[in-house]
Design an enzyme around this catalytic site. Structure first.
Site, PDB file in Angstrom:
ATOM      1  N   HIS A 195       0.824  -1.210   0.000  1.00  0.00           N
ATOM      2  CA  HIS A 195       0.000   0.000   0.000  1.00  0.00           C
ATOM      3  C   HIS A 195       0.864   1.270   0.000  1.00  0.00           C
ATOM      4  O   HIS A 195       2.048   1.240   0.358  1.00  0.00           O
ATOM      5  CB  HIS A 195      -0.910   0.016   1.226  1.00  0.00           C
ATOM      6  N   GLU A 271      -2.182  -7.202   7.699  1.00  0.00           N
ATOM      7  CA  GLU A 271      -0.854  -7.109   8.306  1.00  0.00           C
ATOM      8  C   GLU A 271      -0.835  -7.809   9.660  1.00  0.00           C
ATOM      9  O   GLU A 271      -1.890  -8.069  10.265  1.00  0.00           O
ATOM     10  CB  GLU A 271      -0.457  -5.626   8.453  1.00  0.00           C
TER      11      GLU A 271
END
Length: 391
Positions: A195, A271
């Site tokens: 990202h 994550e």
């Protein structure tokens, strides 16, 4: 005639939010035989998040037994049942990606939902409490009931090894060693996009799935636009899958809009949960939790302070999501918008590298990497940390 399963799921939190876990059981609708049990301690979460995670895990366990089955979900959570049945709106941002993940496991026509009172959901409730008890002891829950069928590429929890909950996941199953000469066809290729920057990125703070879930900064949005333009010029991406966290969803939306594609959310791409380290710099963690940090750096089985995820746990989750996506997108090129640890884990597993290899890779914000997966189980790393589109 399709097999019919009943999935009973539950989740709980001792504090709401507090230490949480889920449990789910898959049984044969005709005989009542228990076919699979899944449970997991998930760190700090609310009751509703734990319940939704139990639902997702139960559905994935059913999918692993038979992807063509019809499934009846039974839960004592009125909220989850009414929301998944479409009668109540899903307003909470933590619930939406989990509901999306649950809906994606089986086609809508093969799933139905039923509320049951708590006393009829004791099996799943027991599993959830077993998982929370195991987490309190610093252990992983282990299933007592072996899967009642052949596991398909699918649900992460359902395929977790029963004999060693911290076992190292395979590279891509049971790969053959060597180049070989067979024509294995077009591989499934995962283009791995980290990202764009968030406000925490340039400060190098721990930012996982247990923190504030920051969105993209202005720099990060600009990076997303640049990578979208680069991928559009290449013209190879056929599908977009993203982590449920906001920074990835925002990055994926920018890219998908440019490519004219829909976005699928995959919970397994989130994550690491860094527990009490969320929002801290490495130096701050070293000062406040020196022993825990040293243990974490020394072993992939050590978790961050405060109920975070170990790298071993993340590796199991990521590897099993990988297998599910390979099965869903055979021979296609798929963009996975995710985070540092999942990308490094996919690269590490593709190379057959040890866990400590995670600390030996550089992965910049909005960088591109790529791994190809062949029909014989072999994998090929094709790209790592490309950032030319940002310069």
């Amino acid at each position: 005639m399709a097999r019919r399963f009943v999935v009973e799921a539950d989740g709980g939190s001792r504090g709401n939010p507090g230490p949480a876990g889920y449990g789910a059981v898959v049984s044969d609708a005709e005989t009542g035989e228990t076919l699979a049990e899944v449970a997991e301690y998930i760190g700090t979460a609310t009751n509703n998040v734990a319940e939704y995670k139990g639902l997702v895990a139960g559905l994935r366990a059913a999918y692993a037994l038979d992807p063509e089955a019809e499934v009846r979900v039974r839960m004592d959570s009125k909220l989850v049942i009414e929301q998944m049945s479409g009668r109540w709106k899903i307003k909470h941002p933590d619930m939406r990606p989990l509901a999306t993940e649950a809906k994606a496991v089986f086609p809508v026509g093969r799933m139905s939902y039923e509320w049951i009172p708590r006393e009829r959901n004791k099996h799943a409730d027991r599993l959830a409490n077993e998982a929370m008890d195991a987490g309190k002891r610093g252990e992983q829950w282990r299933p007592k009931v072996p899967p009642g069928g052949t596991l398909a590429a699918g649900a992460p929890e359902a395929a977790a090894p029963a004999d060693d909950a911290l076992a190292e996941p395979a590279a891509t199953g049971a790969p053959a060693v060597g180049w070989g000469s067979a024509d294995l066809g077009t591989p499934a290729t995962f283009v791995l996009l980290r990202h764009g920057e968030t406000p925490l990125t340039p400060e190098k703070r721990f930012s996982g799935s247990g923190g504030t879930d920051p969105g993209l900064s202005p720099v990060g949005r600009h990076q997303a636009e640049r990578v979208a333009a680069a991928l559009a010029a290449r013209g190879t991406i056929q599908a977009v899958v993203t982590s449920p966290l906001l920074r990835c969803r925002e990055t994926a939306d920018v890219v998908a809009r440019r490519l004219g594609l829909d976005v699928r959310v995959d919970e397994g791409l989130r994550e690491t949960d860094f527990g009490a380290w969320e929002g801290l710099t490495f130096a701050e963690v070293k000062e406040r939790f020196p022993d825990d940090l040293a243990a974490w750096l020394a072993s992939s089985k050590a978790a961050p302070t405060g109920g975070g995820e170990s790298f071993a746990s993340v590796a199991r989750r990521v590897a099993l999501s990988r297998d599910k996506l390979i099965a869903r997108y055979p021979g296609r090129t798929v963009l996975l918008v995710t985070h540092v640890t999942p990308i490094k884990t996919l690269v590490r597993l593709a190379l057959g590298a040890p866990p400590e290899a995670l600390f030996r890779m550089e992965l910049s914000a909005a960088s591109l990497s790529a791994v190809a997966y062949y029909a014989d189980g072999n994998a090929s790393l094709r790209l790592l940390n490309e950032t030319a589109h940002l310069r």
